[in-house]
Design a protein around this motif. Structure first.
Motif, PDB file in Angstrom:
ATOM      1  N   LEU A  83       0.808  -1.220   0.000  1.00  8.43           N
ATOM      2  CA  LEU A  83       0.000   0.000   0.000  1.00  8.43           C
ATOM      3  C   LEU A  83       0.845   1.275   0.000  1.00  8.43           C
ATOM      4  O   LEU A  83       0.297   2.372  -0.181  1.00  8.43           O
ATOM      5  CB  LEU A  83      -0.935   0.006   1.205  1.00  8.43           C
ATOM      6  CG  LEU A  83      -2.033  -1.063   1.210  1.00  8.43           C
ATOM      7  CD1 LEU A  83      -2.816  -1.014   2.519  1.00  8.43           C
ATOM      8  CD2 LEU A  83      -2.971  -0.870   0.021  1.00  8.43           C
ATOM      9  N   HIS A  84       2.144   1.158   0.204  1.00  9.62           N
ATOM     10  CA  HIS A  84       2.989   2.351   0.259  1.00  9.62           C
ATOM     11  C   HIS A  84       2.899   3.157  -1.034  1.00  9.62           C
ATOM     12  O   HIS A  84       2.780   4.382  -1.008  1.00  9.62           O
ATOM     13  CB  HIS A  84       4.445   1.972   0.537  1.00  9.62           C
ATOM     14  CG  HIS A  84       4.667   1.414   1.901  1.00  9.62           C
ATOM     15  ND1 HIS A  84       5.918   1.029   2.353  1.00  9.62           N
ATOM     16  CD2 HIS A  84       3.811   1.150   2.930  1.00  9.62           C
ATOM     17  CE1 HIS A  84       5.820   0.570   3.593  1.00  9.62           C
ATOM     18  NE2 HIS A  84       4.551   0.626   3.952  1.00  9.62           N
ATOM     19  N   CYS A 100       6.815   7.732   5.226  1.00  6.05           N
ATOM     20  CA  CYS A 100       6.439   6.349   4.940  1.00  6.05           C
ATOM     21  C   CYS A 100       7.367   5.385   5.671  1.00  6.05           C
ATOM     22  O   CYS A 100       8.581   5.607   5.734  1.00  6.05           O
ATOM     23  CB  CYS A 100       6.510   6.095   3.434  1.00  6.05           C
ATOM     24  SG  CYS A 100       5.960   4.461   2.912  1.00  6.05           S
ATOM     25  N   GLU A 101       6.791   4.332   6.206  1.00  3.75           N
ATOM     26  CA  GLU A 101       7.612   3.267   6.774  1.00  3.75           C
ATOM     27  C   GLU A 101       8.434   2.611   5.661  1.00  3.75           C
ATOM     28  O   GLU A 101       8.054   2.619   4.491  1.00  3.75           O
ATOM     29  CB  GLU A 101       6.732   2.224   7.453  1.00  3.75           C
ATOM     30  CG  GLU A 101       6.228   2.645   8.825  1.00  3.75           C
ATOM     31  CD  GLU A 101       7.348   2.888   9.817  1.00  3.75           C
ATOM     32  OE1 GLU A 101       8.293   2.076   9.871  1.00  3.75           O
ATOM     33  OE2 GLU A 101       7.290   3.906  10.541  1.00  3.75           O
ATOM     34  N   LYS A 102       9.567   2.004   6.044  1.00  2.15           N
ATOM     35  CA  LYS A 102      10.366   1.263   5.067  1.00  2.15           C
ATOM     36  C   LYS A 102       9.662  -0.047   4.746  1.00  2.15           C
ATOM     37  O   LYS A 102       8.880  -0.545   5.568  1.00  2.15           O
ATOM     38  CB  LYS A 102      11.797   1.057   5.569  1.00  2.15           C
ATOM     39  CG  LYS A 102      11.905   0.297   6.901  1.00  2.15           C
ATOM     40  CD  LYS A 102      11.731  -1.188   6.737  1.00  2.15           C
ATOM     41  CE  LYS A 102      11.499  -1.916   8.010  1.00  2.15           C
ATOM     42  NZ  LYS A 102      10.978  -3.282   7.836  1.00  2.15           N
ATOM     43  N   PRO A 103       9.906  -0.635   3.577  1.00  2.00           N
ATOM     44  CA  PRO A 103      10.620  -0.063   2.431  1.00  2.00           C
ATOM     45  C   PRO A 103       9.744   0.969   1.735  1.00  2.00           C
ATOM     46  O   PRO A 103       8.507   0.941   1.884  1.00  2.00           O
ATOM     47  CB  PRO A 103      10.849  -1.278   1.535  1.00  2.00           C
ATOM     48  CG  PRO A 103       9.628  -2.120   1.778  1.00  2.00           C
ATOM     49  CD  PRO A 103       9.329  -1.958   3.244  1.00  2.00           C
ATOM     50  N   ILE A 104      10.350   1.843   0.967  1.00  2.00           N
ATOM     51  CA  ILE A 104       9.557   2.843   0.265  1.00  2.00           C
ATOM     52  C   ILE A 104       8.523   2.174  -0.633  1.00  2.00           C
ATOM     53  O   ILE A 104       7.400   2.655  -0.759  1.00  2.00           O
ATOM     54  CB  ILE A 104      10.468   3.798  -0.541  1.00  2.00           C
ATOM     55  CG1 ILE A 104       9.645   4.943  -1.156  1.00  2.00           C
ATOM     56  CG2 ILE A 104      11.268   3.059  -1.597  1.00  2.00           C
ATOM     57  CD1 ILE A 104      10.489   6.002  -1.835  1.00  2.00           C
ATOM     58  N   ALA A 111       9.144   2.588  -6.602  1.00  2.70           N
ATOM     59  CA  ALA A 111       9.934   3.573  -5.872  1.00  2.70           C
ATOM     60  C   ALA A 111      10.295   4.760  -6.761  1.00  2.70           C
ATOM     61  O   ALA A 111      10.239   5.918  -6.334  1.00  2.70           O
ATOM     62  CB  ALA A 111      11.187   2.921  -5.308  1.00  2.70           C
ATOM     63  N   LYS A 112      10.653   4.491  -8.011  1.00  2.00           N
ATOM     64  CA  LYS A 112      10.979   5.574  -8.945  1.00  2.00           C
ATOM     65  C   LYS A 112       9.787   6.494  -9.152  1.00  2.00           C
ATOM     66  O   LYS A 112       9.923   7.728  -9.191  1.00  2.00           O
ATOM     67  CB  LYS A 112      11.421   4.992 -10.292  1.00  2.00           C
ATOM     68  CG  LYS A 112      12.835   4.473 -10.334  1.00  2.00           C
ATOM     69  CD  LYS A 112      13.173   3.985 -11.733  1.00  2.00           C
ATOM     70  CE  LYS A 112      14.607   3.540 -11.855  1.00  2.00           C
ATOM     71  NZ  LYS A 112      14.922   3.032 -13.213  1.00  2.00           N
ATOM     72  N   GLU A 113       8.616   5.914  -9.315  1.00  2.00           N
ATOM     73  CA  GLU A 113       7.410   6.726  -9.517  1.00  2.00           C
ATOM     74  C   GLU A 113       7.144   7.617  -8.310  1.00  2.00           C
ATOM     75  O   GLU A 113       6.740   8.777  -8.464  1.00  2.00           O
ATOM     76  CB  GLU A 113       6.205   5.817  -9.767  1.00  2.00           C
ATOM     77  CG  GLU A 113       6.197   5.140 -11.121  1.00  2.00           C
ATOM     78  CD  GLU A 113       4.926   4.340 -11.360  1.00  2.00           C
ATOM     79  OE1 GLU A 113       4.051   4.327 -10.469  1.00  2.00           O
ATOM     80  OE2 GLU A 113       4.805   3.730 -12.445  1.00  2.00           O
TER      81      GLU A 113
END
Length: 365
Positions: A83-84, A100-104, A111-113
């Protein structure tokens, strides 16, 4: 008549998630310049309980309703990994800052987006890397920059548990919800602390293997009642990952993460740096607060071991949330777009791809 300076308005925060989200609520509640105005989660009773405890006025079952609230300035995400990405993208598009909690994210593409969306919408995107804020990690970094151990040519980094699968059959062991197992759960903290100590080199290639034998057999759960239960069949992820990294400074890293294993380690974190002029080892058994650091050198032709006296007070998670709030207040947001988190996710994502393909994977520059 003298003008009385106005008091800056508090940062208005919405928290999503009722598990780790309670840690976020505690941290924000201690900050006089922050007001938690919204809380979202699926467990109705828990939502009402936390809402009453922290005096939150908007209690929402659906996170999509929270991110569009006009009286929310920043969104704090403490949900399952899958859901991140959707929550962050929606929050940034709505003009909110994001913690945000890890991982991104569960993979590099997501992650890039997220990082690009933070730039496009000119908002802060921070990820919870709290382990690097430990006093022993900070001491080690200061020693490495002020005294040094010469060029570091090889490092060893690990987090090993004897029985520490967060929950057999929970979202942690569901591939779609978590994105992976031990590697994506514990790996971000170890990798972040390692790269921080080394001065942020880039990982250029990885060769990795993953295993999930114990979890699939029903062993290794934190909760002993889960051992060999009917939930064992729901284990879809890794309980151990081992990798070799090549870094852009020419050094190498042996990296190992495990949730479970029939061995001596019992929730032990270790980072060891081998330099030309000395070595350094950070060893944290079961979250220890003292006697965790050793420095190895030669003096007058003889080997010596230095044992710094460093006490870890704790409270690193509220500290990183405090830094998120301060970053927003500073107005200087360019260094807070999630780039560190992106590289860490790219490394771990490459590990999973390497394990699946059975070969070395090179990362994009």
């Amino acid at each position: 008549m003298a003008t009385i300076p106005s008091t800056p308005a508090p940062l208005r925060v919405g928290v999503i998630g009722l598990g780790m989200g309670s840690v976020h609520l505690d941290a924000y509640a201690a900050m006089p310049d922050v007001e938690v105005v919204a809380l979202s989660g699926k467990e109705e009773a828990r939502l009402a309980e936390l809402g009453a405890q922290y005096g939150v006025r908007h209690l929402l079952a659906d996170w999509a309703d929270l991110v569009t609230l006009p009286d929310v300035d920043a969104v704090s995400i403490a949900t399952p990994n899958a859901l991140h990405h959707p929550i962050t993208m929606a929050a940034l598009a709505a003009g909110k800052h994001v913690f945000c909690e890890k991982p991104i994210a569960i993979d590099t593409a997501q992650a890039k987006e997220m990082v690009q969306a933070a730039r496009d919408n000119d908002r802060v995107l921070e990820v919870a890397f709290n382990h690097r804020r430990r006093a022993d990690v900070q001491y080690a970094r200061t020693y490495l920059t002020s005294v040094g151990i010469g060029r570091v040519y090889h490092s060893r980094a690990s987090w090993r548990r004897r029985a520490g699968i967060p929950g057999l059959g929970s979202w942690f062991t569901n591939k779609a919800m978590a994105g992976g197992g031990a590697l994506i759960d514990l790996g971000p903290h170890v990798l972040d602390s390692l790269l921080f100590l080394l001065g942020e080199p880039r990982v250029v290639s990885v060769s990795a293997v993953t295993h999930g034998a114990l979890g699939r057999a029903g062993y290794g759960s934190w909760n002993r009642a889960d051992q060999m239960s009917s939930t064992a069949g729901a284990f879809e992820v890794d309980d151990l990952a081992s990798a070799l990294f090549r870094l852009d400074d020419g050094s190498s890293v042996a990296f190992e993460i495990s949730w479970a294993g029939h061995g001596v380690d019992n929730d032990d974190i270790s980072i060891e740096l081998l330099g030309i002029e000395g070595g350094l080892r950070l060893f944290i058994p079961q979250y220890s607060s003292d006697d965790t650091l050793r420095i190895y050198r030669d003096e007058a032709g003889a080997p010596v071991t230095i044992t710094p006296e460093v006490h870890v007070v704790g409270g690193e998670h509220p500290l990183v949330i405090r830094e998120f709030v301060d970053a927003i207040a500073s107005g200087d947001w360019d260094a807070h777009r999630g780039d560190f988190a992106l590289h860490r996710t790219a490394v771990l994502d490459a590990c999973y791809r390497s394990a699946a393909k059975g070969r070395e994977i090179r990362l994009e520059p």
